[in-house]
Design a protein around this motif. Structure first.
Motif, PDB file in Angstrom:
ATOM      1  N   TYR A  81       0.955  -1.291  -0.215  1.00 18.86           N
ATOM      2  CA  TYR A  81      -0.042   0.087   0.149  1.00 18.86           C
ATOM      3  C   TYR A  81       1.039   1.154  -0.018  1.00 18.86           C
ATOM      4  CZ  TYR A  81      -2.868   3.825   1.768  1.00 18.86           C
ATOM      5  OH  TYR A  81      -3.164   5.107   1.870  1.00 18.86           O
ATOM      6  N   PRO A  82       0.778   2.109  -0.940  1.00 19.22           N
ATOM      7  CA  PRO A  82      -0.407   2.414  -1.535  1.00 19.22           C
ATOM      8  C   PRO A  82      -0.175   1.934  -2.927  1.00 19.22           C
ATOM      9  CG  PRO A  82       0.461   4.375  -1.324  1.00 19.22           C
ATOM     10  CD  PRO A  82       1.385   3.495  -0.670  1.00 19.22           C
ATOM     11  N   LEU A 137      -5.345   0.104  -2.502  1.00 21.79           N
ATOM     12  CA  LEU A 137      -5.864   1.071  -1.399  1.00 21.79           C
ATOM     13  C   LEU A 137      -6.824   0.077  -0.372  1.00 21.79           C
ATOM     14  CD1 LEU A 137      -6.513   4.028  -3.658  1.00 21.79           C
ATOM     15  CD2 LEU A 137      -4.559   3.517  -2.382  1.00 21.79           C
TER      16      LEU A 137
END
Length: 586
Positions: A242-243, A247
């Motif tokens: 992430y990211p 997400l």
């Protein structure tokens, strides 16, 4: 009289004072109950107020006793009642607090069991996903990276099948212990299921995730001592970030899973999710979703390929072959979707669908005056399902089909995977009168010892040995040896992949019992099967004819399969090898 009154006064005041003290003591557990956040305990504040009111009343009564000139027996009785009331309040409050504590303890224990794996005591998938969601919320707020790792043990299945579940469970516990020595306190290590583990790494960059993956691999690959032998396992790790890659938790878990299978395919320790390299895997996952819809919207249908006897006139059966009528891609063969169904947990639904359609067609042929046995391929997942024999019996009753008209085909590798469970299911199927067949014989890892113990009526020689046996002397020898061996242990032989007349003649000379292949007939729809039966020289048995006993008894009656060194299944045997509803030639 005055002395008696004085004694009554002392006793009465003493009892009421003790009552006041008891009521004061009861305020402590009441306050502990009131502090709990549960909505159910808010009304206890009213009880606390009442206790304070009682204390005030007790004090007022003490004042009355002090000011009274004469204390009678009635005063003594009232004082004893007040004392008893105080004792009652104390007991109610304390017992309630104890009951609440026990209830909370049981609730916490059940919650722990619901969110943790019983074997390793690690968080399970549910808790891992909860912590991942929380970690993502923190990462978004603080603008920090986060890594998700999915891990699958290599060679675990071979060890579990060879040494048994006891040592398999012990190995998983030891692996979990070693992994815990690598992770940080802020990380979440979870058992995802089977021999898969997962890890949530807050505030972790790609380089840090790779470093942790290498440490995990080093820890896991150290030898384990099992039964006095050093045993090693490997690990395949998929990494998603992430990211960069996703997400939300669902996307990150999906991409980490795809990366893990990429690492497994390439035989490396870890792989990082790459959208370009994993497009094929992504398409496969899309197909799983489409497959679920196909089951709901009746997009599956069956063709049937005849299997004819060259030793008994009128002995014709068919094998049910599953097809998928995709709304955009046209007809898809099972080789393209059966392995996906295995992985996605849909194989049970597919098998039930095939059985239901096949027995329905068998019933229609019966009403038309034809007695045509129908064969259906099984998955290893079906043989692990202890409820499967009951479900098959219900379907037979639903369509009013005699058990001997159903043949269940099982690939030989299925016989030796989780032998005890398979033996139980197979025994129940056999006892219900259903015929059993060992499919793709010669391609697996079993020995003649397994065949003698497995209650199958027939053996199907794999087409890879039959197709070119006329020109390949080695294959001809294998086919002849197999036919002789199966006849010697009391079975019948089906040759798959018969493509020409020369092969048919050769198999006839060798004493083969049944033929199946394009030379006999290609897979056809039920309507075309009926037309073929009217035009072919082969003749199906009429419904009025009696069903003769087989020439040979079934192969073996003892289905307790013993595992010895050379008979253990190779780690390269995967579940999906046992589940094809269609062979390459079909």
């Amino acid at each position: 009289m005055g002395e008696v009154s004085y004694q009554f006064r002392i006793i009465s005041i003493g009892m009421v004072v003790v009552g006041v003290l008891l009521l004061a003591i009861s305020l402590l557990p009441t306050e502990k109950i009131c502090r709990r956040r549960n909505q159910l305990y808010k009304d206890w504040k009213s009880l606390a107020a009442l206790i304070l009111f009682f204390i005030l009343g007790y004090i007022l009564y003490i004042n009355i006793l002090l000011k009274s000139i004469f204390i009678t027996i009635q005063h003594l009785i009232v004082s004893s009642i007040l004392l008893s009331g105080a004792i009652f309040v104390v007991m109610v409050v304390r017992l309630s607090l104890d009951s609440i504590r026990r209830s909370e303890h049981l609730t916490n224990r059940e919650r722990h069991r619901a969110l943790h794996d019983d074997l390793t005591e690690l968080p399970n998938r549910i808790l891992m996903e909860e912590r991942l969601d929380y970690g993502l919320a923190v990462a978004k707020r603080q603008r920090e990276p986060l890594a998700v790792l999915l891990m699958d043990l290599v060679r675990f299945k071979e060890i579990n099948d060879s040494l048994g579940h006891f040592y398999g469970d012990y190995l998983l516990q030891e692996v979990a212990h070693r992994m815990q020595g690598v992770v940080r306190e802020s990380d979440t290590l979870a058992r995802f299921g089977g021999d898969e583990f997962a890890m949530v790494l807050p505030a972790t960059t790609l380089s840090q995730a790779v470093n942790i993956s290498q440490k995990i691999a080093t820890a896991v690959e150290e030898p384990f001592l099992l039964e006095g032998h050093n045993v090693t396992v490997g690990i395949s790790i998929g990494i998603a970030l992430y990211p960069e890659h996703g997400l939300n938790s669902e996307t990150l878990i999906l991409y980490a899973d795809m990366a893990m299978y990429d690492a497994k395919r390439n035989d490396v320790i870890y792989a990082i999710f790459n959208p370009d390299q994993d497009r094929t895997t992504f398409n496969r996952l899309v197909m799983v979703g489409e497959l679920r819809e196909a089951l709901q919207h009746n997009q599956m249908f069956l063709d049937y390929q005849p299997k004819v006897s060259i030793r008994k006139e009128g002995d014709i059966g068919v094998e049910a072959l599953l097809r998928w009528q995709h709304p955009e891609k046209g007809i898809i063969g099972p080789d393209d979707f059966i392995p996906l169904a295995e992985q996605a947990g849909l194989i049970k639904s597919l098998t039930t669908l095939v059985l239901n359609k096949a027995l329905e067609q068998c019933s229609l042929w019966k009403k038309a005056g034809l007695q045509i046995p129908v064969a259906v391929n099984l998955s290893i997942k079906n043989l692990h399902d202890l409820e499967f024999p009951v479900e098959v019996t219900k379907l037979l009753m639903k369509w009013n089909v005699a058990p001997h008209l159903l043949v269940l085909e099982i690939t030989e590798n299925c016989i030796i995977v989780d032998q005890e469970r398979v033996a139980t299911v197979v025994r129940e199927l056999k006892n219900s009168g259903i015929k059993l067949s060992i499919d793709d014989f010669g391609t697996g890892y079993s020995s003649i010892a397994y065949l003698k113990k497995f209650p199958a009526r027939e053996i199907k020689i794999d087409k890879s040995f039959v197709t070119d046996m006329v020109s390949n002397e080695d294959n001809a020898v294998i086919v002849k040896s197999t036919i002789d061996m199966v006849h010697n242990i009391g079975g019948q032989v089906v040759a798959e992949g018969v493509e020409d007349e020369a092969t048919q003649h050769m198999l006839t000379d060798l004493g083969c019992d049944f033929l199946q292949g394009f030379h006999v007939c290609r897979p056809l729809s039920p309507r075309l099967i009926s037309e073929w039966l009217q035009s072919t020289a082969w003749r199906a048995k009429d419904e009025g004819e009696t069903h003769p006993e087989p020439d040979h008894p079934e192969i073996g009656e003892d289905v307790t399969v013993e595992s010895t060194g050379k008979d253990r299944v190779s780690s390269q045997v995967h579940d999906h090898t046992c589940s094809s509803f269609m062979h390459p030639s079909q």
